[in-house]
Scaffold this active site. Structure first.
Site, short mmCIF file in Angstrom:
data_model
loop_
_atom_site.label_atom_id
_atom_site.label_comp_id
_atom_site.label_asym_id
_atom_site.label_seq_id
_atom_site.Cartn_x
_atom_site.Cartn_y
_atom_site.Cartn_z
N MET A 1 0.84 -1.20 0.00
CA MET A 1 0.00 0.00 0.00
C MET A 1 0.87 1.26 0.00
O MET A 1 0.38 2.36 0.27
CB MET A 1 -0.95 0.00 1.19
N GLY A 2 2.17 1.10 -0.30
CA GLY A 2 3.04 2.27 -0.42
C GLY A 2 3.50 2.81 0.93
O GLY A 2 3.43 2.12 1.94
N GLY B 1 10.87 -2.63 5.71
CA GLY B 1 10.09 -3.88 5.73
C GLY B 1 9.65 -4.25 4.32
O GLY B 1 9.84 -5.39 3.87
N HIS B 2 9.07 -3.27 3.62
CA HIS B 2 8.67 -3.52 2.23
C HIS B 2 9.89 -3.87 1.38
O HIS B 2 9.85 -4.77 0.55
CB HIS B 2 8.04 -2.26 1.63
#
Ligand code: AMP
Length: 288
Positions: free
Chosen positions: A30-31, A36-37
């Site tokens: 979700m941007g 982490g992403h």
């Protein structure tokens, strides 16, 4: 990096690599991207030939009164981070593109989506399952990477992919934390610095549980009570749940005699935080 908006453009961008038999890795987000992403992105870059990332704040997984409108959005910064990592395709769909007015199909993951976070957020996991099935249908990846940070979401997605015979392998990736133990989350930016300090109690309670199990405590209700007590005694923190569950079906366990996960959710001020940890096999690390 190619940035695209429509499903047709995604299929166009992937036609050639697919024809050449190259594997496709996919990271839905979700941007408001953080490390982490990026750990998921790096896992995809390492394991697949082509990496696709989506950034879509999915309205159907937010309940009324939740933070859909306020959710942090910064697509330029996100695109710069992803380009620097070496991502091949960035998919940024629009809400009407994903949900045309005549779309009526949803994916209900069943009981695994109505417990824990699903009980506090009715309809949330139907929104998640629906958008993930759509994204997998558009991208058609060999591998899709999800964080263990959202452990119930990872399990819901694995169950849906299995139940609907979707030919993607769902890969779970470890939680990335800040130095103080707080699991990285786009929502951490809502926290004041005091709240941040209090929010670390989730990780402290989970770490104490791991120590307790290593010392030989296999009594899950007692472990749950200890976590709850620690979290509830922290200033400004309201406990939602602190439970020890079967790692796969998320049903509560009474004793640590199978793979288990400790899962917690709490509100710190107005921000909802979640965290979890794998429970070690009971007493397994206690032999010297
Ligand atoms: P979100 O943008 O919050 O929907 O998250 C997109 C993906 O990143 C999900 O699979 C999350 O589980 C994963 N993710 C978010 N935060 C973390 C983290 N701290 N460590 C590992 N994965 C994460």
């Amino acid at each position: 990096m190619e940035q695209v908006v429509s499903a047709e453009e995604v299929r166009g961008a992937l036609a050639r690599p697919r024809m050449e038999g190259r594997t496709i890795g996919f990271v839905p987000t979700m941007g408001a991207l953080h490390e982490g992403h990026l750990s998921l992105v790096r896992a995809s870059l390492a394991q697949a030939d082509v990496t696709v990332v989506s950034v879509f704040v999915n309205p159907t997984q937010f309940g009324p009164g939740e933070d859909f409108a306020a959710y942090p959005r910064d697509i330029e910064a996100d695109a710069a981070l992803l380009a620097a990592e070496g991502v091949d395709v960035l998919f940024v769909p629009t809400v009407p593109g994903m949900y045309p007015p005549d779309a009526s199909t949803t994916v209900d993951p069943g009981s695994i989506g109505t417990v824990w976070c699903g009980a506090a957020r009715p309809g949330h996991f139907t929104g998640v399952a629906t958008v993930v099935v759509k994204l997998l249908g558009i991208v058609g990846p060999d591998l899709a990477f999800f964080g263990e940070k959202d452990y119930q979401q990872l399990k819901v997605v694995q169950h849906v992919v299995r139940d609907l015979d979707i030919g993607t392998r769902v890969v779970g990736c470890p939680i990335v934390r800040d130095r103080d133990g707080l699991a990285l989350s786009s929502r951490n930016r809502y926290l004041t610095s005091d709240e941040r300090g209090h929010g670390t109690v989730l990780h402290r309670a989970l770490s104490a549980l791991v120590e307790s199990v290593r010392a030989g405590n296999a009594d899950a209700p007692m472990l749950e009570r200890d976590m709850a007590r620690m979290i509830e005694s922290e200033e400004g923190v309201t406990l939602e749940y602190a439970s020890v569950v079967d790692s796969d079906n998320l049903e509560r366990v009474t004793t640590i005699d199978r793979p288990a996960r400790a899962i917690v959710a709490a509100r710190v001020g107005s921000t909802r935080l979640i965290d979890n940890v794998q429970v070690p096999a009971s007493g397994a690390c206690d032999n010297g």
